[in-house]
Design a protein around this motif. Structure first.
Motif, PDB file in Angstrom:
ATOM      1  N   GLY A  79     -12.437   7.004   1.949  1.00 14.12           N
ATOM      2  CA  GLY A  79     -11.069   7.306   2.361  1.00 14.12           C
ATOM      3  C   GLY A  79     -10.912   6.968   3.829  1.00 14.12           C
ATOM      4  N   GLU A  80      -9.656   6.905   4.284  1.00 14.27           N
ATOM      5  CA  GLU A  80      -9.412   6.566   5.678  1.00 14.27           C
ATOM      6  C   GLU A  80      -9.823   7.706   6.609  1.00 14.27           C
ATOM      7  OE1 GLU A  80      -5.295   4.330   6.087  1.00 14.27           O
ATOM      8  OE2 GLU A  80      -5.345   5.673   4.375  1.00 14.27           O
ATOM      9  N   SER A 128      -9.347  11.847   6.321  1.00 15.23           N
ATOM     10  CA  SER A 128      -9.060  12.270   4.946  1.00 15.23           C
ATOM     11  C   SER A 128      -9.871  13.488   4.503  1.00 15.23           C
ATOM     12  CB  SER A 128      -9.260  11.101   3.979  1.00 15.23           C
ATOM     13  OG  SER A 128     -10.551  10.552   4.112  1.00 15.23           O
ATOM     14  N   HIS A 184     -15.799   4.854   5.017  1.00 18.87           N
ATOM     15  CA  HIS A 184     -14.400   4.413   4.895  1.00 18.87           C
ATOM     16  C   HIS A 184     -14.378   2.979   4.371  1.00 18.87           C
ATOM     17  CE1 HIS A 184     -15.827   2.937   8.756  1.00 18.87           C
ATOM     18  NE2 HIS A 184     -15.029   1.911   8.495  1.00 18.87           N
ATOM     19  N   TYR A 208      -7.848  11.375  -0.121  1.00 21.50           N
ATOM     20  CA  TYR A 208      -6.651  11.168   0.694  1.00 21.50           C
ATOM     21  C   TYR A 208      -6.103  12.524   1.115  1.00 21.50           C
ATOM     22  CZ  TYR A 208      -2.314   9.307   2.476  1.00 21.50           C
ATOM     23  OH  TYR A 208      -1.294   8.975   3.317  1.00 21.50           O
ATOM     24  N   TYR A 226      -2.901   4.210  -3.959  1.00 18.76           N
ATOM     25  CA  TYR A 226      -3.677   4.276  -2.718  1.00 18.76           C
ATOM     26  C   TYR A 226      -4.979   3.470  -2.848  1.00 18.76           C
ATOM     27  CZ  TYR A 226      -6.390   6.084   1.195  1.00 18.76           C
ATOM     28  OH  TYR A 226      -7.157   6.180   2.327  1.00 18.76           O
ATOM     29  N   THR A 227      -5.671   3.642  -3.961  1.00 19.47           N
ATOM     30  CA  THR A 227      -6.911   2.889  -4.185  1.00 19.47           C
ATOM     31  C   THR A 227      -6.605   1.402  -4.223  1.00 19.47           C
ATOM     32  OG1 THR A 227      -7.541   4.727  -5.621  1.00 19.47           O
ATOM     33  CG2 THR A 227      -8.996   2.816  -5.591  1.00 19.47           C
ATOM     34  N   VAL A 236      -2.605   8.653   7.628  1.00 19.91           N
ATOM     35  CA  VAL A 236      -2.917   9.778   6.754  1.00 19.91           C
ATOM     36  C   VAL A 236      -2.269  11.016   7.365  1.00 19.91           C
ATOM     37  CG1 VAL A 236      -4.785  11.137   5.730  1.00 19.91           C
ATOM     38  CG2 VAL A 236      -5.136   8.715   6.218  1.00 19.91           C
ATOM     39  N   PHE A 249       0.577  11.263  -0.758  1.00 20.09           N
ATOM     40  CA  PHE A 249       0.611   9.819  -0.489  1.00 20.09           C
ATOM     41  C   PHE A 249       2.023   9.245  -0.646  1.00 20.09           C
ATOM     42  CE2 PHE A 249      -0.277   5.304  -1.846  1.00 20.09           C
ATOM     43  CZ  PHE A 249      -0.730   4.876  -0.611  1.00 20.09           C
TER      44      PHE A 249
END
Ligand SMILES: Nc1ncnc2c1ncn2[C@@H]1O[C@H](COP(=O)(O)OP(=O)(O)OP(=O)(O)O)[C@@H](O)[C@H]1O
Ligand code: NI
Length: 354
Positions: A43-44, A47, A216, A232, A253-254, A278, A290
């Motif tokens: 995740g970013e 997250s 990430h 997320y 998102y993925t 995020v 999201f």
């Protein structure tokens, strides 16, 4: 995979109390890691990946708190109920952790050999020549050349990659069953990164380690993970076996994250990134976090919290998104998620993702 998981996290909620707000850094996540398996969390930034790792290790610092109702079971034992002393024992033997910055685990004023021997003394009661021999073997196990000589060197005499190997050697001195790696290769250049991933792979095979691998970087996930959880804003939004996730990403998102991998798109197309940031999760997720960044969001996404539903041929592939189950009408999907959400709120703890 029918056997009991080594690690079972259920409805983990970790918050930080600040003057202004309560940050829900980890907001009700559930996942398992089975013996010998590598499970990725991707995740970013922000997250909640590292907070997840720290929660499992029992090292969430004030003003952070793992909320009641969270469950972390290691070999069937509930870690959230342990005393500080018991938790230290788990960290000393059962679970080891490798951080992004090896300096965090190494003391600059002692030689590498000293630090490994100290770990061997505490965890295995080894001393003197016996400890020295074992330390050499550990450095050799992590492929540090000229191990006997390098034992007498200080961390600053090691390159970044070698330092990370030394940290892994130190951790192996505890003979852990379970390894948590939090961005262990992020600070390293690509070649060294590949070598460390390969080393982890070998160690896993030799020692039957189970690994939770945090990054990430989708490219790194593709290399190392058997199963992936995409995070997320404090939640897991998609979970799947690694091949399935890459071949059939379901959550928008993925899809966005995968589009952002260099080399995945057609020639000439520039690197795709997902616009926006995020959000800091500071209120109950009664909607999809999201949605503000989602190209496919519709009205209900702001009003209904998506629950995990099966999204692929593999029953282990789930996503928390109102677009699924795909074959249903929008109205049916929305009411399905609404009722799953209501059900999970009725239950006292755990099983939110089941
Ligand atoms: N000590 C703290 N006090 C307050 N908030 C915190 C603290 N530690 C983490 N957080 C918050 O928890 C959220 C998740 O942080 P976390 O470090 O887990 O992110 P991450 O996914 O590991 O990101 P990165 O890829 O940057 O390491 C962030 O919003 C962060 O601001
Ligand atoms: Ni982190």
């Amino acid at each position: 995979m029918a056997d009991e998981p080594v690690l079972s996290v259920s409805n983990l909620q970790t918050v930080f109390h600040t003057d202004k707000e309560t940050i829900r850094a980890v907001d009700g996540i559930s996942f398992d890691v089975h013996e010998g398996e590598t499970v990725g969390i991707v995740g970013e930034s922000g997250s909640g990946k590292s907070v997840t790792a720290r929660s499992i290790m029992g090292i969430v610092e004030s003003p952070g708190e793992v909320l009641p109702g969270s469950s972390i079971k290691f070999n069937g034992r509930e870690l959230t109920e342990l005393s500080d002393k018991e938790y230290r024992e788990v960290r000393g033997s059962g679970i080891g952790m490798v951080f992004q910055d090896p300096q965090q685990s190494l003391n600059p004023v002692y030689t590498i050999g000293n630090q490994i021997r100290e770990s061997l003394r505490i965890n295995q009661g080894l001393r003197g020549e016996e400890a020295r021999q074992e330390a050499i073997e550990l450095l050799e196990a992590v492929a540090i050349p000229d191990a006997a000589r390098r034992l007498d060197e200080y961390p600053h005499e090691f390159s970044g990659g070698m330092r990370q190997r030394a940290v892994i050697a130190m951790m192996l001195a505890c003979d852990p069953e379970f390894l948590i790696c939090d961005e262990p290769t992020t600070a390293l250049d690509v070649t060294i990164q590949a070598q460390i991933l390969e080393l982890l792979d070998e160690l896993q095979e030799e020692r039957n380690l189970s690994i939770l691998f945090i990054t990430h970087d989708m490219g790194v996930i593709a290399e190392i993970a058997d199963r992936v959880n995409v995070m997320y804003a404090g939640q897991i939004i998609e979970s799947a076996p690694v091949e399935d996730l890459f071949a059939n990403p379901k959550h928008p998102y993925t899809e966005g994250l995968l589009g952002a991998i260099p080399g995945q798109q057609a020639d000439g197309e520039s690197l795709r990134t997902i616009e926006g940031d995020v959000p800091t999760p500071n209120e109950e997720a009664t909607y999809c976090r999201f949605a503000p960044r989602c190209p496919e969001a519709f009205d209900a996404c702001d009003a209904v919290a998506p629950a995990h539903v099966s999204v692929g041929e593999d029953p282990d592939h789930t996503a928390a998104c109102l677009l699924y189950p795909e074959e249903q009408t929008e109205e049916a999907r929305v009411s399905h998620h609404r009722s799953l959400g209501a059900k999970s709120r009725e239950r006292p703890a755990g099983d939110v993702n089941e």
